[in-house]
Write an enzyme that holds these catalytic residues in place. Structure first.
Site, mmCIF file in Angstrom:
data_model
loop_
_atom_site.group_PDB
_atom_site.id
_atom_site.type_symbol
_atom_site.label_atom_id
_atom_site.label_comp_id
_atom_site.label_asym_id
_atom_site.label_seq_id
_atom_site.Cartn_x
_atom_site.Cartn_y
_atom_site.Cartn_z
ATOM 1 N N GLU A 165 0.803 -1.234 0.000
ATOM 2 C CA GLU A 165 0.000 0.000 0.000
ATOM 3 C C GLU A 165 0.836 1.285 0.000
ATOM 4 O OE1 GLU A 165 -2.690 -0.582 3.298
ATOM 5 O OE2 GLU A 165 -3.751 -2.186 2.278
ATOM 6 N N GLU A 270 -6.438 -10.602 -0.946
ATOM 7 C CA GLU A 270 -7.177 -10.410 0.315
ATOM 8 C C GLU A 270 -8.678 -10.339 0.036
ATOM 9 O OE1 GLU A 270 -5.641 -7.093 2.592
ATOM 10 O OE2 GLU A 270 -3.565 -7.594 2.117
#
Ligand code: XIL
Length: 379
Positions: A165, A270
């Site tokens: 991220e 995810e």
């Protein structure tokens, strides 16, 4: 485990996403004797995340379910910096060791999540006493952390989420890593990881990868690395999806195709589907963003209505139809948890709700969504 690790690395070097066996055809009505991973073994690895609570309690019922249904695992929290190195040079290995040993025992592809992230990283990392750490100190810490962690697990962990991220839509996230080191921290992290294990499969992981600006930015950074002789093997598209608010499959598809064209292996890393009404415009997965609880946004406190369960099943069906269509590009599809009760989505982005984002319910039984996914391969 060495076997699985080696097999994975050879396959991915050859560009083979799927496992080399014939898929079994299983009807929804059949007693489940083999897991979902077996059903998709011609397509991609199928996995889940294991929580700290499961590791700490050594919850054998859940662990047996995971071992039956999946062939790849990620630690939901146990391998983050705050878990592994809570204070300078003090490593705490217990949970991560338990996690890796479980993967080894069950011959699973084990994913290391994650080495460099702005979140769940203790403040000390970015400090030198009361002042900010210098660039040099921070680079040393990064190298030491990456080197120590990879070295410990390199016989078992084949895939690393090296950087997590780091990118907002079309630009760098203004994390401490960026502020102190500058944008080279991205390439440096991959270079340190490569030094620590030249044969590992190294990926960049992020949410909202269907966003074109984010995609382009990721690809341009990966290409920049390539020019400097640093290889990024793949991307993790987190895929924290919702029932009604996207992302639409066509946008996910464009992302998969674009990443593959750029020479990257795609990991759906995810996956979950939030079924609750959104009380915000925000659709990312930035864990520092939280919203206040209200009864209105927690409508399924006692049970998931059948109609919503059916919608969830349909949403999962369309997602897996897409993943199977692009099985040549997709290495792995991992859910972010196994049973609804343990999902982070019960507490994020609003604390204390009852959510239903996964394939198994609170009594650990497979849901309609499970059978919708499974049935895709039995028609
Ligand atoms: C989440 C975990 O699920 C939570 O238990 C924890 O409190 C916060 O982090 N993107 C990621 C994951 O890469 O590590 C995050 O996991 C979810 C968003």
């Amino acid at each position: 485990m060495r076997q699985t690790r080696r097999k994975f690395l050879v396959q991915s070097a050859l560009g083979i996403g799927a496992m080399p066996f014939l898929a079994a055809k299983i009807r929804a009505s059949a007693v489940i004797s083999s897991g979902l991973a077996e059903v998709f073994k011609d397509d991609f690895h199928l996995g889940t995340a294991i929580s700290d609570a499961t590791l700490k309690s050594d919850d054998s019922t859940l662990l047996n379910l995971i071992a039956r249904e999946f062939n790849t695992i990620t630690a939901e929290n146990a391998m983050k910096w705050e878990g592994l190195q809570p204070s300078v040079n003090q490593f705490s290995w217990k949970l991560a060791d338990d996690f890796v040993n479980f993967g080894r025992k069950n011959n699973m592809l084990t994913v290391g999540h994650t080495l460099v992230w702005h979140s769940q990283t203790p403040d000390y990392v970015f400090k030198n006493k009361a002042s900010p750490a210098s660039r040099e100190i921070l680079l040393k810490r990064m190298q030491h952390h990456i080197g120590t962690v990879i070295d410990r697990y390199k016989d078992s962990v084949a895939v690393w989420d090296v950087v997590n991220e780091a990118i907002e839509q079309g630009k760098w996230r203004r994390s401490e890593w960026l502020k102190i080191i500058g944008e080279e921290y991205f390439g440096k992290a991959f270079a340190f990881a490569r030094d620590a294990d030249p044969t590992a499969h190294l990926i960049y992981n992020d949410y909202n990868m269907h966003n074109p600006d984010k995609q382009n930015f990721v690809i341009s950074q990966v290409n920049k690395c390539k020019k400097m002789g640093i290889t990024v093997d793949g991307v993790g598209m987190e895929c924290h999806a919702t029932l009604d608010e996207g992302p639409p499959v066509n946008e996910i598809e464009t992302a998969i195709v674009n990443f593959a064209r750029a020479g990257l292996k795609v990991h759906i890393s995810e996956l979950d589907v939030d079924v609750l009404p959104s009380a915000w415009d925000y659709q990312g997965a930035e864990i520092d963003v939280n919203y206040d609880y209200s009864e209105k946004i927690n409508p399924f406190k006692n049970a998931l209505p059948r109609i919503v369960s059916a919608k969830l099943a349909e949403r999962y069906r369309e997602l897996f139809e897409l993943f199977v269509k692009h099985r040549d590009k997709i290495t792995r599809v991992s859910f972010w948890g196994t049973t609804d009760d343990e999902s982070w989505k019960n507490d994020w982005p609003v604390e204390g709700r009852t959510n239903y984002p996964l394939l198994f319910d609170r009594s650990r039984s497979p849901k309609d969504a499970y059978f919708a996914v499974r049935n895709l391969k039995s028609q």
